[in-house]
Structures are given as structure tokens and as C-alpha cells.
Design a protein around this motif. Structure first.
Motif, mmCIF file in Angstrom:
data_model
loop_
_atom_site.group_PDB
_atom_site.id
_atom_site.type_symbol
_atom_site.label_atom_id
_atom_site.label_comp_id
_atom_site.label_asym_id
_atom_site.label_seq_id
_atom_site.Cartn_x
_atom_site.Cartn_y
_atom_site.Cartn_z
ATOM 1 N N ARG A 113 30.278 -51.197 35.805
ATOM 2 C CA ARG A 113 29.607 -50.120 36.548
ATOM 3 C C ARG A 113 30.130 -50.092 37.980
ATOM 4 N N GLN A 114 30.381 -48.889 38.473
ATOM 5 C CA GLN A 114 30.779 -48.665 39.865
ATOM 6 C C GLN A 114 29.724 -47.790 40.525
ATOM 7 N N ASP A 115 29.139 -48.301 41.633
ATOM 8 C CA ASP A 115 28.091 -47.576 42.347
ATOM 9 C C ASP A 115 28.573 -47.160 43.721
ATOM 10 N N ILE A 116 28.121 -46.012 44.175
ATOM 11 C CA ILE A 116 28.508 -45.524 45.490
ATOM 12 C C ILE A 116 27.796 -46.288 46.604
ATOM 13 N N ASP A 117 26.645 -46.883 46.290
ATOM 14 C CA ASP A 117 25.874 -47.647 47.262
ATOM 15 C C ASP A 117 26.226 -49.128 47.141
ATOM 16 N N ALA A 118 26.807 -49.693 48.198
ATOM 17 C CA ALA A 118 27.200 -51.105 48.173
ATOM 18 C C ALA A 118 26.012 -52.030 48.047
ATOM 19 N N LYS A 119 24.817 -51.561 48.413
ATOM 20 C CA LYS A 119 23.619 -52.402 48.363
ATOM 21 C C LYS A 119 22.826 -52.225 47.067
#
Length: 301
Positions: A113-119
Motif C-alpha cells: 500500500r502507498q499512502d499520500i499521508d506520511a503519518k
């Protein structure tokens, strides 16, 4: 009459169960008599299987990163989070009378999974939350054909070699999951008894990923040293320190990183253990700062 039939079935069931338990006990006694010292199995096993015995390991590793180390070893925020859940089933079977040669199969199932939010939470890889999602993939990515053997007379040094066959090698899905090329991994595994309750386990890998239509061959060499202490006959805490180097096909150095970690192994008996550990990349060059949480279950049949 029905009561007598029921009683007969109960007695037969108890007799069969007693026989099965006796056979299990005999096999464990034989297995224990062939073992040399204690072993930890963080994500790989160096235990040779006697003939007719089968070792099954289910390893579940959660890897996540939102930080990158530059060429100058400076840590920078990626402004995104990548998380992978790698489930690996390893089956190893003893085929030689001497117990010096084993064969096995590995099956890898990956979720990424790749998320735009690093947190964002790494646990999102377990669900189907679309908030902040950039890419999400999951698949059975490869099958590995493996050999484990003792090259010398000593039982402390074990070599394990695995040839990985990618499933769906040309797909973008497999590329994102990082398991899209034919590869050969040679693992050198060494156990050293420091004292009656403390020992070292050294693991050095030589991973070769072969050339395909999209990328040239590359080489990765992780070296990990584990120190384990037999707190009781059931509980083995351990710590690890590691270094990984990678090169491209010209053997130009491309990346490097250093890892530390801690773990705990619970050994119900020599044929059944549960293993968990945490590791963190604390320094590197051209590499991600990966944090890894691993849960492994090992059973011998």
C-alpha cells in the motif's frame, strides 16, 4: 444396546488417540536426540531436518517506511508512506539418512500500500480504507525451490539456497510488490555457543536478482548477527545488528543501510516455537528507513 455401542466407540477413540500421542511422543524423542544445541529462528531456520521430518514456518513481516536516507546519510521525509505485508510459507523436508540434506518450497504472498499521508497508519495495509490511498496491490508473487545442507562435518554451519520463480513477472502489480524477477538467494548460517545459555547466530545472504526486460541484474548482501540468551527452556530473548549492501550489474555500490532489532522466541517444545521481533534501519545511504514487525510460527511434523 446403544449405550454399549457408544461405549465401544469411546474406547476405540481413546485407544487410537493414545496410539497417536505415543507416536508423536516417540518422534519428538527421536527428533530431540538428533538436535545439537538450541536454535533461534527469527526469519530463517538453520535446523536440519532428519529423514521423514518436515518443518513448516509461517513468517509474517510488516514493513513500513516514510523516510529516506540520502547519499550523504541525511534522513529526509518522503511525504508518503509505503507499507508491505509479506507472508511467507516455508516447508522443509528431510530426505537423507544422514540428515545432512533437506529440500523445501517457499510460497510468498504480498500486500502493498502507498499512502499520500506520511503519518498514516501502517495497519491500513490490512484493510480497504480508501482515504489517502495512492496504490494498493496484493498477490501470490513467487514460489521458491530450496535446498538446505551441511557442507562440512560440523553441524554449526548450514547453507541454504533458494531459487525464486516469479508469478506474473511482467505485471505492474508484481513490480509494485517488489517480487517480479527470477532470483537466487544463498544463505550462510552459523551458530556459535558462547556459554551454556548464550549463543550467536550469524546470517549472511547473497541475493542475485536476474536481468529481465525492465531491469539489469543486481546483487544484495545483508549480514545479520543475533545474540540470544536462554532465559528459560521456553523463552529466548535476542537482539540483532545488521548491515546490508547492494550493487548493480557493474558492481557499482548503489545503497547501504544498518539495522538494529530486538525479539523474543517462545519454545513450547523443540518442535513448536513462536517468534516475534522488531527491527529498524537507523542509518543508510540511498535507502529507505524501514521498520519491520515480524511474527513467525514454526512446527515440525
Amino acid at each position: 444396546m446403544k449405550f454399549l455401542l457408544f461405549l465401544f466407540l469411546v474406547v476405540c477413540s481413546l485407544c487410537i488417540a493414545d496410539r497417536v500421542l505415543a507416536q508423536i511422543s516417540d518422534r519428538r524423542y527421536t527428533y530431540d536426540s538428533l538436535l545439537v544445541g538450541d536454535r533461534i529462528t527469527p526469519a530463517v531456520s538453520s535446523v536440519m531436518m532428519p529423514k521423514s521430518y518436515t518443518e513448516v514456518i509461517l513468517s509474517n513481516a510488516l514493513l513500513t517506511t516514510n523516510t529516506y536516507f540520502t547519499q550523504d546519510h541525511v534522513s529526509i521525509n518522503m511525504n508518503q508512506r509505503y507499507t508491505y505485508l509479506i507472508n511467507t510459507l516455508q516447508v522443509t523436508h528431510g530426505i537423507s539418512e544422514s540428515g545432512r540434506f533437506n529440500v523445501g518450497l517457499d510460497f510468498s504472498y504480498r500486500t502493498g500500500r502507498q499512502d499520500i499521508d506520511a503519518k498514516s497508519s501502517p495497519l491500513k495495509v490490512l484493510g480497504n480504507d480508501n482515504k489517502g490511498l495512492i496504490q494498493y496491490e496484493r498477490a501470490i508473487t513467487s514460489v521458491g525451490i530450496r535446498a538446505r545442507y551441511l557442507p562440512f562435518m560440523t553441524n554449526n554451519f548450514v547453507v541454504q539456497q533458494t531459487f525464486y520463480i516469479p508469478l506474473g513477472a511482467a505485471s505492474n502489480q508484481s513490480m509494485f510488490l517488489g517480487d517480479n524477477r527470477y532470483a537466487l538467494n544463498t544463505q550462510l548460517l552459523y551458530n556459535y555457543l558462547i556459554s551454556r545459555k548464550m549463543f550467536l547466530f550469524v546470517q549472511a545472504d547473497i541475493l542475485v536478482r536476474f536481468r529481465d526486460a525492465r531491469a539489469n541484474a543486481d546483487f544484495t548482501n545483508p549480514i545479520n548477527v543475533y545474540t540470544s540468551y536462554l532465559l528459560t527452556k521456553h523463552i529466548f530473548p535476542f537482539a540483532l545488528i545488521g548491515m546490508t549492501n547492494a550493487w548493480d550489474y557493474n558492481f557499482d555500490h548503489t545503497r547501504q543501510f544498518f539495522t538494529y532489532g530486538v525479539g523474543l522466541q517462545y519454545q513450547y517444545n523443540t518442535m513448536f516455537t513462536i517468534n516475534l521481533f522488531y527491527s529498524d534501519v537507523f542509518s543508510g545511504e540511498n535507502s529507505n528507513r524501514w521498520k519491520t514487525f515480524n511474527l513467525g510460527i514454526r512446527k515440525v511434523f
